[in-house]
Enzyme design. Structure first.
Site, PDB file in Angstrom:
ATOM      1  N   PHE A  35      -0.344  16.503   3.808  1.00 32.41           N
ATOM      2  CA  PHE A  35      -0.923  15.787   2.679  1.00 32.41           C
ATOM      3  C   PHE A  35       0.092  15.724   1.547  1.00 32.41           C
ATOM      4  O   PHE A  35       0.530  16.748   1.034  1.00 32.41           O
ATOM      5  CB  PHE A  35      -2.224  16.432   2.210  1.00 32.41           C
ATOM      6  CG  PHE A  35      -3.026  15.496   1.355  1.00 32.41           C
ATOM      7  CD1 PHE A  35      -3.852  14.538   1.932  1.00 32.41           C
ATOM      8  CD2 PHE A  35      -2.912  15.527  -0.026  1.00 32.41           C
ATOM      9  CE1 PHE A  35      -4.551  13.637   1.147  1.00 32.41           C
ATOM     10  CE2 PHE A  35      -3.609  14.627  -0.827  1.00 32.41           C
ATOM     11  CZ  PHE A  35      -4.435  13.684  -0.228  1.00 32.41           C
ATOM     12  N   GLU A  64       0.843  -1.197   0.000  1.00 31.20           N
ATOM     13  CA  GLU A  64       0.000   0.000   0.000  1.00 31.20           C
ATOM     14  C   GLU A  64       0.880   1.250   0.000  1.00 31.20           C
ATOM     15  O   GLU A  64       2.038   1.218   0.435  1.00 31.20           O
ATOM     16  CB  GLU A  64      -0.905  -0.091   1.247  1.00 31.20           C
ATOM     17  CG  GLU A  64      -1.722   1.117   1.614  1.00 31.20           C
ATOM     18  CD  GLU A  64      -2.814   1.489   0.643  1.00 31.20           C
ATOM     19  OE1 GLU A  64      -2.511   1.615  -0.547  1.00 31.20           O
ATOM     20  OE2 GLU A  64      -3.955   1.703   1.088  1.00 31.20           O
ATOM     21  N   ASP A  65       0.330   2.347  -0.490  1.00 27.07           N
ATOM     22  CA  ASP A  65       1.118   3.581  -0.552  1.00 27.07           C
ATOM     23  C   ASP A  65       1.351   4.191   0.829  1.00 27.07           C
ATOM     24  O   ASP A  65       2.463   4.558   1.183  1.00 27.07           O
ATOM     25  CB  ASP A  65       0.452   4.610  -1.486  1.00 27.07           C
ATOM     26  CG  ASP A  65      -1.027   4.855  -1.198  1.00 27.07           C
ATOM     27  OD1 ASP A  65      -1.583   4.258  -0.247  1.00 27.07           O
ATOM     28  OD2 ASP A  65      -1.637   5.648  -1.928  1.00 27.07           O
ATOM     29  N   ARG A 125      -0.259  11.506  -9.444  1.00 28.09           N
ATOM     30  CA  ARG A 125       0.237  10.152  -9.162  1.00 28.09           C
ATOM     31  C   ARG A 125       1.559   9.883  -9.875  1.00 28.09           C
ATOM     32  O   ARG A 125       2.343   9.042  -9.443  1.00 28.09           O
ATOM     33  CB  ARG A 125      -0.777   9.097  -9.623  1.00 28.09           C
ATOM     34  CG  ARG A 125      -2.068   9.067  -8.833  1.00 28.09           C
ATOM     35  CD  ARG A 125      -2.841   7.796  -9.186  1.00 28.09           C
ATOM     36  NE  ARG A 125      -4.230   7.853  -8.750  1.00 28.09           N
ATOM     37  CZ  ARG A 125      -4.661   7.547  -7.531  1.00 28.09           C
ATOM     38  NH1 ARG A 125      -3.797   7.190  -6.602  1.00 28.09           N
ATOM     39  NH2 ARG A 125      -5.941   7.605  -7.229  1.00 28.09           N
ATOM     40  N   ASP A 133      -2.566   5.899   7.067  1.00 30.25           N
ATOM     41  CA  ASP A 133      -2.944   7.188   7.638  1.00 30.25           C
ATOM     42  C   ASP A 133      -3.766   6.913   8.908  1.00 30.25           C
ATOM     43  O   ASP A 133      -3.205   6.679   9.970  1.00 30.25           O
ATOM     44  CB  ASP A 133      -3.718   7.940   6.552  1.00 30.25           C
ATOM     45  CG  ASP A 133      -4.037   9.374   6.887  1.00 30.25           C
ATOM     46  OD1 ASP A 133      -3.256  10.009   7.592  1.00 30.25           O
ATOM     47  OD2 ASP A 133      -5.083   9.872   6.421  1.00 30.25           O
TER      48      ASP A 133
END
Ligand code: IMP
Ligand code: MG
Length: 171
Positions: free
Chosen positions: A147, A94-95, A160, A98
């Site tokens: 962010f 996963e990136d 992206r 959070d």
């Protein structure tokens, strides 16, 4: 936009993670990586190319932030895997972790498919935002609550393709 992590730093760290993963599994065992679309696709592409030929892969898609920088806390399965996980060594790729809600959901549904082992690799972690305790065995970088976009991560489906990880202006 301000660069937080450069492409070179990412490249080096992904290589280290690949080595660490390789060392953690018996030499002849297959390792099945489950990439989480869309954000995880760039990390997945670099990670698998830094690993040996015993890697197989599949992709799953979940909904996350709908055109916003705030989490709704709602996770929905958008695309399921093509193949089963029973008896396999599985790593979710996963990136970013959070709040942890997305990964908790994914770990729960994938664990129910009886993999031989289940671990998680995330390029980024924002621990200050965590709402649920989630175990992530491999973390690339721990970052502050800002962010970020690039290297797979988006804001409203943009950025992206950036090679570096950048902090979005105004956040
Ligand atoms: P969680 O469920 O709150 O842990 O959210 C994880 C998902 O939110 C990630 O897979 C990302 O798609 C998205 N996300 C969280 N933080 C960021 C960020 O800083 N930039 C871009 N996407 C983010
Ligand atoms: Mg994501």
């Amino acid at each position: 936009m301000e660069t937080l992590i450069t492409a070179d730093q990412i490249h080096q760290r992904v290589g280290e993670l690949a080595d660490e993963i390789e060392r953690d599994y018996p030499a002849d065992d297959e390792i099945h990586l489950v990439g989480v679309l869309k954000g995880g696709f760039v990390f997945m592409a670099d990670l698998v190319r830094a690993m040996s030929a015993r890697v197989t892969m599949d992709f799953i898609a979940v909904s996350s932030y709908a055109q916003s920088t705030k989490s709704t806390g709602e996770v929905r399965l958008v695309k399921d895997l093509d193949s089963g996980l029973e008896g396999r060594h599985v790593i979710i790729v996963e990136d970013i972790v959070d709040t942890g809600l997305t990964l908790t959901y994914l770990q729960d549904i994938l664990r129910a498919r009886a993999p031989r082992s289940l671990k998680t690799a995330c390029l980024l972690s924002k621990p200050s935002r965590r709402k649920v305790d989630v175990v992530v065995e491999y973390i690339g970088f721990t970052i502050e609550d800002r962010f970020v976009v690039g290297y797979g991560l988006d804001y409203a489906e943009k950025y992206r393709n950036l090679r570096d990880i950048e902090v979005l202006d105004g956040e």
